[in-house]
Scaffold this active site. Structure first.
Site, PDB file in Angstrom:
ATOM      1  N   CYS A   4      -1.774   3.741   0.658  1.00 18.40           N
ATOM      2  CA  CYS A   4      -0.272   3.886   0.309  1.00 18.40           C
ATOM      3  C   CYS A   4      -0.051   4.838  -0.642  1.00 18.40           C
ATOM      4  O   CYS A   4      -0.717   4.889  -1.700  1.00 18.40           O
ATOM      5  CB  CYS A   4       0.020   2.416  -0.267  1.00 18.40           C
ATOM      6  SG  CYS A   4       1.524   2.348  -0.692  1.00 18.40           S
ATOM      7  N   ASP A  30      11.579  12.023  -7.907  1.00 22.49           N
ATOM      8  CA  ASP A  30      11.415  12.462  -6.443  1.00 22.49           C
ATOM      9  C   ASP A  30      10.882  13.841  -6.077  1.00 22.49           C
ATOM     10  O   ASP A  30      11.457  14.591  -6.649  1.00 22.49           O
ATOM     11  CB  ASP A  30      12.549  12.256  -5.834  1.00 22.49           C
ATOM     12  CG  ASP A  30      12.410  11.749  -4.250  1.00 22.49           C
ATOM     13  OD1 ASP A  30      12.416  10.642  -3.865  1.00 22.49           O
ATOM     14  OD2 ASP A  30      12.100  12.483  -3.394  1.00 22.49           O
ATOM     15  N   HIS A  98      10.644   0.703  -3.502  1.00 22.50           N
ATOM     16  CA  HIS A  98      10.991   1.638  -4.251  1.00 22.50           C
ATOM     17  C   HIS A  98      12.454   1.757  -4.498  1.00 22.50           C
ATOM     18  O   HIS A  98      13.232   1.509  -3.503  1.00 22.50           O
ATOM     19  CB  HIS A  98      10.659   3.227  -4.334  1.00 22.50           C
ATOM     20  CG  HIS A  98      10.836   3.557  -2.575  1.00 22.50           C
ATOM     21  ND1 HIS A  98       9.922   3.176  -1.853  1.00 22.50           N
ATOM     22  CD2 HIS A  98      11.678   4.304  -2.250  1.00 22.50           C
ATOM     23  CE1 HIS A  98      10.484   3.635  -0.880  1.00 22.50           C
ATOM     24  NE2 HIS A  98      11.457   4.325  -0.682  1.00 22.50           N
TER      25      HIS A  98
HETATM   26  P1  5GP Z   1      12.342   6.509   1.252  1.00 22.97           P
HETATM   27  O1  5GP Z   1      12.559   7.654   2.273  1.00 22.97           O
HETATM   28  O2  5GP Z   1      11.202   5.532   1.627  1.00 22.97           O
HETATM   29  O3  5GP Z   1      13.593   5.607   0.942  1.00 22.97           O
HETATM   30  O4  5GP Z   1      11.971   7.260  -0.210  1.00 22.97           O
HETATM   31  C1  5GP Z   1      10.550   7.814  -0.250  1.00 22.97           C
HETATM   32  C2  5GP Z   1      11.073   8.947  -1.256  1.00 22.97           C
HETATM   33  O5  5GP Z   1       9.710   9.137  -1.615  1.00 22.97           O
HETATM   34  C3  5GP Z   1      11.624  10.315  -0.674  1.00 22.97           C
HETATM   35  O6  5GP Z   1      12.880  10.511  -1.382  1.00 22.97           O
HETATM   36  C4  5GP Z   1      10.638  11.215  -0.870  1.00 22.97           C
HETATM   37  O7  5GP Z   1      11.173  12.430  -1.268  1.00 22.97           O
HETATM   38  C5  5GP Z   1       9.839  10.781  -1.840  1.00 22.97           C
HETATM   39  N1  5GP Z   1       8.255  11.268  -1.849  1.00 22.97           N
HETATM   40  C6  5GP Z   1       7.581  11.340  -0.761  1.00 22.97           C
HETATM   41  N2  5GP Z   1       6.503  11.850  -1.078  1.00 22.97           N
HETATM   42  C7  5GP Z   1       6.411  11.733  -2.219  1.00 22.97           C
HETATM   43  C8  5GP Z   1       5.278  12.453  -3.401  1.00 22.97           C
HETATM   44  O8  5GP Z   1       4.351  12.769  -3.036  1.00 22.97           O
HETATM   45  N3  5GP Z   1       5.727  12.670  -4.678  1.00 22.97           N
HETATM   46  C9  5GP Z   1       6.911  12.236  -5.064  1.00 22.97           C
HETATM   47  N4  5GP Z   1       7.201  12.129  -6.576  1.00 22.97           N
HETATM   48  N5  5GP Z   1       7.981  11.794  -4.167  1.00 22.97           N
HETATM   49  C10 5GP Z   1       7.481  11.453  -2.817  1.00 22.97           C
HETATM   50 ZN    ZN Z   2       1.511   0.696  -2.362  1.00 21.81          ZN
END
Ligand code: 5GP
Ligand code: ZN
Length: 112
Positions: A4, A30, A98
């Protein structure tokens, strides 16, 4: 969970720009910010999404909202949006619970 992404970030195996950390949760900026301020708050325990919140693990969700309330005050954010995407259609790309905290620009409703 070993495969993960956010568990790896919490463990420090993948670097992140940390906002806050305690025994229960971790907050970090992010990597692809959608607002001038955009950070994520995650439980340290692996929970896949809001859909996996139960009476057994619900305390961490309340704790995360207390942390969001505190951090936003410390950062001087008076108006902000808290978002959690659940499932692919809603835009969830990382299957570890998250909460996005977004601030610093006008926002539209309904969200896209
Ligand atoms: P979701 O799309 O699942 O709602 O949000 C996941 C978030 O994680 C996205 O806004 C994406 O930019 C962020 N994210 C993905 N990979 C990484 C990473 O390696 N580091 C950080 N800091 N954020 C990440
Ligand atoms: Zn996890």
């Amino acid at each position: 969970m070993s495969d993960c992404l956010f568990c790896k970030i919490i463990a420090g195996d993948i670097p992140s720009n940390k906002v806050y950390e305690d025994d229960l949760c971790y907050a970090f900026y992010d990597i692809d910010p959608q607002a001038p301020t955009h950070f994520l708050v995650v439980p340290k325990a692996h929970i896949a999404s809001v859909a996996e919140v139960t009476g057994e693990n619900e305390a961490v969700v309340g704790h995360i909202f207390t942390v969001i309330s505190k951090l936003t005050k410390e950062l001087g954010l008076e108006s902000y949006r808290v978002v959690s995407n659940i499932g692919e259609q809603a835009g969830q790309s990382v299957p570890h619970l998250h909460f996005h905290v977004l601030s610093g620009r006008d926002m539209t409703w309904p969200p896209g």
